[in-house]
Design an enzyme around this catalytic site. Sequence first.
Site, PDB file in Angstrom:
ATOM      1  CB  SER A 144      49.576  40.527  49.982  1.00  0.00           C
ATOM      2  OG  SER A 144      48.458  40.942  49.255  1.00  0.00           O
ATOM      3  CB  ALA A 170      46.574  45.749  45.284  1.00  0.00           C
ATOM      4  CD  GLU A 171      45.070  40.479  43.476  1.00  0.00           C
ATOM      5  OE1 GLU A 171      44.953  41.718  43.662  1.00  0.00           O
ATOM      6  OE2 GLU A 171      44.430  39.874  42.605  1.00  0.00           O
ATOM      7  CG  ASN A 172      50.805  45.020  44.291  1.00  0.00           C
ATOM      8  OD1 ASN A 172      49.699  45.202  44.783  1.00  0.00           O
ATOM      9  ND2 ASN A 172      51.438  45.946  43.604  1.00  0.00           N
TER      10      ASN A 172
END
Lengths: 219, 261
Positions: free
Chosen positions: A88, A46-48
């Site tokens: 990330s 996930a991007e986070n």
Amino acid sequence: MSGLERQQIADRVAQEFQDGWIVNLGVGMPTMCSNTPIDADILYHAENGVIGYGPVLPAGQEDVHLVNAGGQNVSLNPGAAIVHHADSFGIIRSGRIDVTVLGIYEVACNGDFANWKVAGANGGGIGGAMDLAACAKQVFVILEHTTRDGSPRLLRECALPVTARGVVSLVATNLGLFKPLGDRFLLREIAPGVTVDQVRAATGAPVEVPADLKVIKIL
Amino acid sequence: MAKRSKVFESFADAVADIPDGASIAFGGFAYPGVPFNLIAALLKQGAKGLTCITNGTGGSAPDRMPDIGMLVQNDQVAKVVASFTAPTRASDRIPLTQYVAEGKVVAELVPQGTLAERLRAAGCGIPAFYTPTAVGTELAAGRETRVFGGREYLLEEALPVDVAFIRAWKADTAGNLLFRRSQRNFNPLMAMAAKMTIVEVEEDFLEPGAIDPDDVHTASIFVHRMVKIPAAPEGLWPGRRPERAPAKENPERAAPKEKQS
């Protein structure tokens, strides 16, 4: 002619995932790919900065410090790791994501797609989509085949501002599974109960139909 | 002479001297890591003409947690730099839209990875970098690109800020920070990009040395002011984030697959 339901579209996309892939799922229909039971070990990114997340947890069991890119309170699978946002996106930009699945507004047969700015909007919502689209090894897109008023969303050229150019390798809609081939879409598989004529009528670009056209298997 | 303490007694004290026109980076992604208490204090403090750097500006519900949209509605904001400046659904509404339309606020839309890297570059003394992201899009129109190894890249400049507002899980009184789970997100980058970093801290302050040096996520060098978040209702402690109405799906399949490991 409605064809597949949303989860069924996601199911068909998830069956393309291969063992060991690192997968980033966009918000909306793409997140439903993680509901599909498939025989492959997938690492969800996930991007986070959450690497290796698992199912969304029900109310009362959630960890309020932990969300996926859609803000849903997910769990962590054994072997998960957390990195900050720059690391990330370093994972994304350096080409380590095997596939990103994105929900979109439009796709063209030249592989362009649009998903960040609606017609007439001042500004938009890009999130991580442009980084993912430019840098993931493969870009799969999911969308309803037509708009609510029946206009095609599979086109010769995108009318909306694009997110990235020439990157889409798989298009999944309620009517079928398509591969952009430059000047046309290849209909890889068709939804049960849908005819080729219906697909062609609902598509704003030429559609190539193989002689041995397969029907999408419903799980 | 003893060094001045980084620990402040209240959020009001910690934000009291933020001037009009400051650029402020707001950490957090969804709820984790968002400095809700510092935003609430800034709403009361009232500094105007702010440039707000944030992933998004928040939602539209009137009873929502403090967000950048509220600072906009409070006429404190001149510019927003974000990866979401308009909703992705045509039917959604956020406060920012009207202020941008009326020319009261300038919105700069930046892809999320580019936003993170611009902050990282600022914190690392790098003035600019090239990225493949957004090449060929409206965002790249008229801007400098360069080809490396046969691929086109877009020049992006570092994004230094005056102040960073972040939220951490644990801190020692020296200012070393530890984030929990996805609370980390942009926060270490914003702390490094800022001249002054203000932190709201969830756990009681620890003595220096209580966090193993190997476990520190953000070193004390980057931290200037900290406030312990009081218990609710005085302090703001987000719970589960309200989800948007889900699209129709088969309820039998609603629960994601249990992973075998």
